[in-house]
Structure formats: C-alpha cells, structure tokens
Design an enzyme around this catalytic site. Structure first.
Site, PDB file in Angstrom:
ATOM      1  N   GLU A 248     -13.398   5.841   3.821  1.00  0.00           N
ATOM      2  CA  GLU A 248     -12.856   5.832   5.010  1.00  0.00           C
ATOM      3  C   GLU A 248     -11.779   7.034   5.010  1.00  0.00           C
ATOM      4  OE1 GLU A 248     -11.603   1.031   5.744  1.00  0.00           O
ATOM      5  OE2 GLU A 248     -10.360   2.118   4.462  1.00  0.00           O
TER       6      GLU A 248
ATOM      7  N   SER B 228       0.884  -1.327  -0.064  1.00  0.00           N
ATOM      8  CA  SER B 228       0.043   0.116  -0.135  1.00  0.00           C
ATOM      9  C   SER B 228       0.783   1.242  -0.065  1.00  0.00           C
ATOM     10  CB  SER B 228      -0.924  -0.065   1.302  1.00  0.00           C
ATOM     11  OG  SER B 228      -1.983   0.887   1.267  1.00  0.00           O
ATOM     12  N   HIS B 229       0.656   1.985   0.925  1.00  0.00           N
ATOM     13  CA  HIS B 229       1.213   3.632   0.996  1.00  0.00           C
ATOM     14  C   HIS B 229       2.822   3.440   1.751  1.00  0.00           C
ATOM     15  CE1 HIS B 229      -1.441   3.037   4.256  1.00  0.00           C
ATOM     16  NE2 HIS B 229      -0.647   3.676   5.313  1.00  0.00           N
TER      17      HIS B 229
ATOM     18  N   ASP C  47      -0.262   1.772  -4.626  1.00  0.00           N
ATOM     19  CA  ASP C  47      -1.309   0.786  -5.388  1.00  0.00           C
ATOM     20  C   ASP C  47      -2.410   1.283  -6.095  1.00  0.00           C
ATOM     21  OD1 ASP C  47      -2.353   0.926  -2.680  1.00  0.00           O
ATOM     22  OD2 ASP C  47      -3.198  -0.913  -2.903  1.00  0.00           O
TER      23      ASP C  47
ATOM     24  N   ASP D 206      -5.385   2.729  -4.707  1.00  0.00           N
ATOM     25  CA  ASP D 206      -6.676   2.869  -4.098  1.00  0.00           C
ATOM     26  C   ASP D 206      -6.960   3.760  -3.277  1.00  0.00           C
ATOM     27  OD1 ASP D 206      -5.056   1.982  -2.084  1.00  0.00           O
ATOM     28  OD2 ASP D 206      -5.979   0.319  -1.375  1.00  0.00           O
ATOM     29  N   ARG D 207      -5.762   4.721  -2.924  1.00  0.00           N
ATOM     30  CA  ARG D 207      -6.009   5.784  -1.998  1.00  0.00           C
ATOM     31  C   ARG D 207      -5.651   7.363  -2.788  1.00  0.00           C
ATOM     32  NH1 ARG D 207      -5.204   4.235   3.806  1.00  0.00           N
ATOM     33  NH2 ARG D 207      -4.422   2.066   3.591  1.00  0.00           N
TER      34      ARG D 207
ATOM     35  N   ASP E 110      -1.541   6.911  -3.940  1.00  0.00           N
ATOM     36  CA  ASP E 110      -0.750   6.168  -3.169  1.00  0.00           C
ATOM     37  C   ASP E 110      -0.035   5.002  -4.270  1.00  0.00           C
ATOM     38  OD1 ASP E 110      -2.813   4.320  -3.322  1.00  0.00           O
ATOM     39  OD2 ASP E 110      -2.630   3.174  -1.151  1.00  0.00           O
TER      40      ASP E 110
ATOM     41  N   LYS F 290     -11.515   0.260  -2.674  1.00  0.00           N
ATOM     42  CA  LYS F 290     -11.442   1.742  -2.569  1.00  0.00           C
ATOM     43  C   LYS F 290     -10.877   2.126  -4.113  1.00  0.00           C
ATOM     44  CE  LYS F 290      -8.040   1.650   0.715  1.00  0.00           C
ATOM     45  NZ  LYS F 290      -7.936   0.481   1.764  1.00  0.00           N
TER      46      LYS F 290
END
Length: 567
Positions: free
Chosen positions: A381, A122-123, A295, A297-298, A293, A394
């Site tokens: 979220e 992720s991040h 991947d 999703d954010r 981020d 997301k």
C-alpha cells in the site's frame, strides 16, 4: 496456581453506538474515551470475544500483544480477565505486553491460534492525550474481514453484560507459564508469557539469507546504517535482529526503548514525522536508513544524503528483485496485490514478469483472502506498508531486510537501485495530500458532490488545460472491488480519475479517523524519459493537483489553504 478458585462475574452494562470497527476489526479512539467512559473497553472486548463461535472459543488459544503505548498494560489486564471468563483456554502474550503486529500474525499462524487481540492505534500518537486502539486478527493471522467486523459491531449495539474475572492477576515480566483455577471451570486457565522476538525471528531466518546480510553489515566495506524505531514496539526487534543477529553496531539503532508516549512524537515513518532520521541521513555518514511506526507494520526507506524511496516505488522494486530472497526462489511467485490508491509502478513490473496484479481497496484484510487462496505472493500500500504471504500482515522489518538483501546481491546503493529501476520501467511521480481533522459532514458532502460530478456522462472525455499541459479524462469511477475468491462486493472505496496519458487522481476518505475526518488526494504521473527523472514530484504533479482542487473545491469548502501532510 494456589488458593481458592477465582470467581467469574457477569457485569451489567449499557451498549455504545459508536463501537464500529473501522476496518480489519479495529476500534481506534482518543485514549480518554477508553479511560473515562464506563465499560467502554470491556464492552468492545466482549463484542470481539462473542464474535467467535462458542464451540470455537471454548478452550481455544489466543495471542495478545501491544505496541507499548499508554494504557496498554491496563487494557491487557482487562483482556486477560475477560478471556478467562469467556472460556478461552490459553493466552500467549509477549513479555511486558510487547508484540509487533507482524509478530502477532506470525505467532497466530505458528501455534494455530483462534485469533489475536492487538492493542495499538498504529502510527497515531500515544500518551494520555493521544489515541488508543483494539484490533482483532483472525485465525489466518490477518485483520478481521468485514463480515467479522460487522458482526462485532452488531453485538456491541445490543450488549447488556460482559463476563470478567476481576481478581485474576498476571505477571507480564516473567517468562513462562502461569495457571489459574477458575470457578465453574473444569480446566485451569493458562497464560504463557513468551519472548517478544523469538518466534518471529525464527520465521525470518527461513525467509532470508542472514549470512549475506551479515556480511553486508560487518565486512571491511560495511554498510553503515541508521534505524529509528521511533520509541515504538520495534526497538527490541531492531536490537535483537539487526544488531545482535546480523551484526550491525549497537549505535546503528536509535529510539529503541518503547515509550508510552513515543517520546512525545508521532510514531509515523514519513518525511513529516521521522525528521531526526532524515537529518541524520542528509549528513552523508549513513548509506541506508529506515524507520518504523508504533506497531511495526509500516516502514520508510532512505538512502545516503536523505534519498527518499516512495513506498509505491519500494513495492515495485521489491517485486522486480524477489529473486534476491531465498523464500521466493523456493516457490513460484503467484501474483501481486496493491491498494487502488497505490501507484501503478507495480503493474509495469508485473507485466514484464507476466504475473497478475490484484487492485484492492485500502486495508490489508483484502490481501489476506488473495494470499490464503494462493493467488498472491507480494502486496503493498502507498501508506508505507509492504508484506508477503509469509504472514498475513504488512511487515516493516521484513521490508527492510528485503532491501538489505537486494543491496547485498546487487552491490549497489539505495539510490542506484532506484534510478536503475526508473531507467528500466519509467518513473511514477506520486504524492499523497492529507486534509486532516475535517468536519465529517463537510468531508462527506465534498465526496458526495465530487462523485456526482465525475460519474456524470458529460465528465467522460472532458479535457483540462493547466499551463502547457492538457489532460483528457479516459475513465472516472467510484471504485468497486469484487473479491475473486468469494465474490464479495465492496463498494464506494474511493473516487478515481484516469487520464489518457495514464496519470491518475484519487480521492478517498480515510477509514481510520474517529471524531474528525481525513480526506486524501493522490496524484500520479508517469514519465518514461530518463532525462526527466530528476524533477521534484510536487512540481511535476502541480497541474494534476490544480485539477483536483478545482473540481473538489476543498479549499473553498473547508477554509483550508493547503493539506496538513504531504507524503
């Protein structure tokens, strides 16, 4: 497919006790653990594959992708070799191993795959000194539910062997089908290398009015944008979709080459780490900015002059403007979902629309069940993640395209849209304070003692006086979630204190930490009066934070003078 069949080997191994997925089927560790500890990666991959019932696994299709971080290509090779040996019939992999997490979810659903393996942390930072992760998404395209994660963990603790085809080699750069004849297998094993963007792009075309967004970005008074992919997976998506497809100038997109170490930066889209974007936006040249981020999703949204859109506000504003999106004009909006720590700004929009809100623990897997059952259309979220039922993850780029659609429809700036929303619904001042890299035992005991304090009957109706402010406790609980679909109960998902003026304090241990712990404190205060909507969030929330520090004693017990990150 040439030569003699590739042998399938069974390798003896020793189980690890620490391969418990931290939520959503994901295992995240320092990269060095995957690289240096014998069979650490194969053990977990075997546990994931073995969690799929044998009859469902044999001959099935799975999707594999990564965010491009260091060790990804090595790990993909291992995943491919083990998938072949374990009876998987076909793997669909993004070119050069690149697939965003939303794209993986999209492809799983499109081709009706049995699931997918995503190589991402992720991040978190990349490189040899960074972190690496393996995440399992199930057949609905969403993160593995807890029952699957628990099954993976139980398998990992007793694993004695894994199956692999070490001589199997694939070319990740070559689009198209590659087939391999395996020993003792009746059908060849097939790998399909696909364009990383195409399937996901085709889905987005059905969701949005691309012509309206294209006009916004290309007509005489074009919206000047700046999009930062932070050298993660989103570079190819930004270039292909925002630039090639929607007409944004090529120089609108920066840091769009996926790098194994993300250029030495944290690929985390917030005000702490996306500083180059923030500085560019402060100059006033650009009227819309976004970052993603590692991947994909954010996301983070910035307006002209660096106007920051809090993720909780973004979720509420999107909910209030769903009619700007063709996808939501074609079907009824069934419900909204938010994680418990996310601000209650969404709730006020939902009340005005007479639409239910589902409050869940943190973790997208809890939304998947709601969406699969037709209860929920939009979820979000506070950790910069928003999405809808178009997939089961997301989706950062989806959220950016929603914002551009709203701007195109309303012909307003980011700041104007946000301020008009505050005027109508009130402003929810909100901040998250992260205490990172804590000793896990210390963090555990802080939470244990805090839970004992706030759940004691004497804590109810207690008053806290801070300066000119007096806060009366209305409710204090350890958050427990009962899934309305299947009745599953998830306990101890954070501590929350709700005051009589609707202010909230939340305390939660992050599930994504590995060796060290992260304790998060969330503060929220509601203000209806538009004349008081221009204050600094931390100033408004300082009395609540004083209460949080007093009752948790986090500074005294950790030796810290303040949080590591504030968002």
């Amino acid at each position: 497919m040439e030569g003699s069949p590739i042998p399938v080997l069974t390798i003896q191994t020793v189980p690890y006790e620490d391969q418990k997925p931290t939520g959503g089927g994901g295992l995240r560790r320092p990269t060095a653990v995957f690289e240096s500890q014998r069979n650490y990666l194969p053990n977990f991959v075997q546990s994931v594959l073995s969690s799929i019932d044998l009859r469902d696994r044999q001959g099935c299709t799975m999707v594999v992708g990564s965010d491009g971080r260091y060790f990804s290509k090595t790990a993909i090779e291992v995943v491919v070799q083990m998938a072949a040996a374990n009876g998987i019939g076909r793997l669909v992999i993004g070119q050069n191993g690149i697939l965003s997490t939303p794209a993986v979810s999209c492809i799983i659903r499109k081709i009706k795959a049995a699931g997918g393996i995503i190589l991402t942390a992720s991040h978190s930072p990349g490189g040899p000194g960074g972190e690496f992760g393996v995440k399992f998404n199930v057949a609905n395209g969403g993160p593995a539910p807890d029952v699957i994660s628990d099954k993976i963990y139980q398998i990992s603790k007793t694993l004695e062997e894994y199956a692999i085809c070490p001589d199997l080699r694939i070319d990740l750069s070559r689009l198209g089908r590659q087939e391999f004849d395996l020993e003792n297998k009746f059908k060849p094993f097939r790998v399909e290398i696909i364009d990383s963007v195409e399937v996901y792009l085709n889905l987005l075309r059905t969701v949005f009015d691309f012509s309206a967004i294209r006009s916004l970005l290309t007509e005489s008074d074009q919206l000047k944008i700046r999009i930062d992919a932070m050298n993660g997976v989103m570079g190819p998506y930004v270039r292909r979709i925002l630039c090639d497809e929607l007409g944004a100038p090529a120089n609108s997109a920066v840091d769009c080459v996926p790098l194994e170490d993300f250029g030495g930066q944290y690929p985390d889209p917030n005000l702490t780490y996306a500083t180059s974007l923030l500085e560019a936006m402060k100059g006033g040249e650009y009227r819309f900015g976004a970052a993603f981020d590692a991947d994909g999703d954010r996301y983070m949204i910035l307006g002209q002059n660096g106007f920051f859109v809090n993720p909780s506000d973004s979720l509420a504003i999107i909910a209030a403007n769903l009619s700007c999106i063709p996808y939501f004009r074609q079907m009824p909006v069934r419900g909204f979902g938010r994680s418990m720590p996310t601000s209650t700004a969404l709730d006020r929009v939902a009340k005005s629309m007479k639409i239910p809100v589902y409050e869940t623990p943190s973790g997208w897997r809890f939304f998947s069940n709601l969406m699969d059952s037709g209860r929920c259309s939009l979820c979000g979220e506070e950790s910069f993640g928003t999405g809808s039922d178009h997939i089961r993850e997301k989706d950062g780029l989806w959220a950016v395209l929603v914002w551009l659609s709203i701007m195109a429809a309303r012909k307003q700036s980011v700041e104007e849209i946000v301020r008009e929303h505050w005027t109508k619904f009130g402003r929810h001042y909100y901040c998250r304070f992260d205490y990172e890299a804590l000793d896990p035992r210390t963090a555990y005991f802080i939470m244990r003692d805090l839970e004992a304090l706030i759940t004691d009957k004497s804590f109810s109706n207690q008053q806290f006086a801070v300066g000119n402010n007096v806060y009366s406790v209305q409710k204090a609980t350890s958050f427990e979630y009962v899934d309305p679909v299947d009745g599953t109960v998830t306990k101890r998902q954070g501590l929350r204190i709700i005051f009589s003026d609707s202010s909230r304090l939340i305390f939660r241990l992050s599930a994504s930490s590995h060796v060290r712990a992260t304790l998060r404190i969330y503060a929220e205060s509601y203000e209806k009066d538009p004349s008081k909507h221009d204050k600094e969030p931390q100033a408004v929330l300082s009395p609540l934070i004083a209460i949080a520090l007093k009752i948790s004693q986090i500074h005294e017990r950790t030796g810290r003078k303040g949080p590591t990150v504030i968002t």
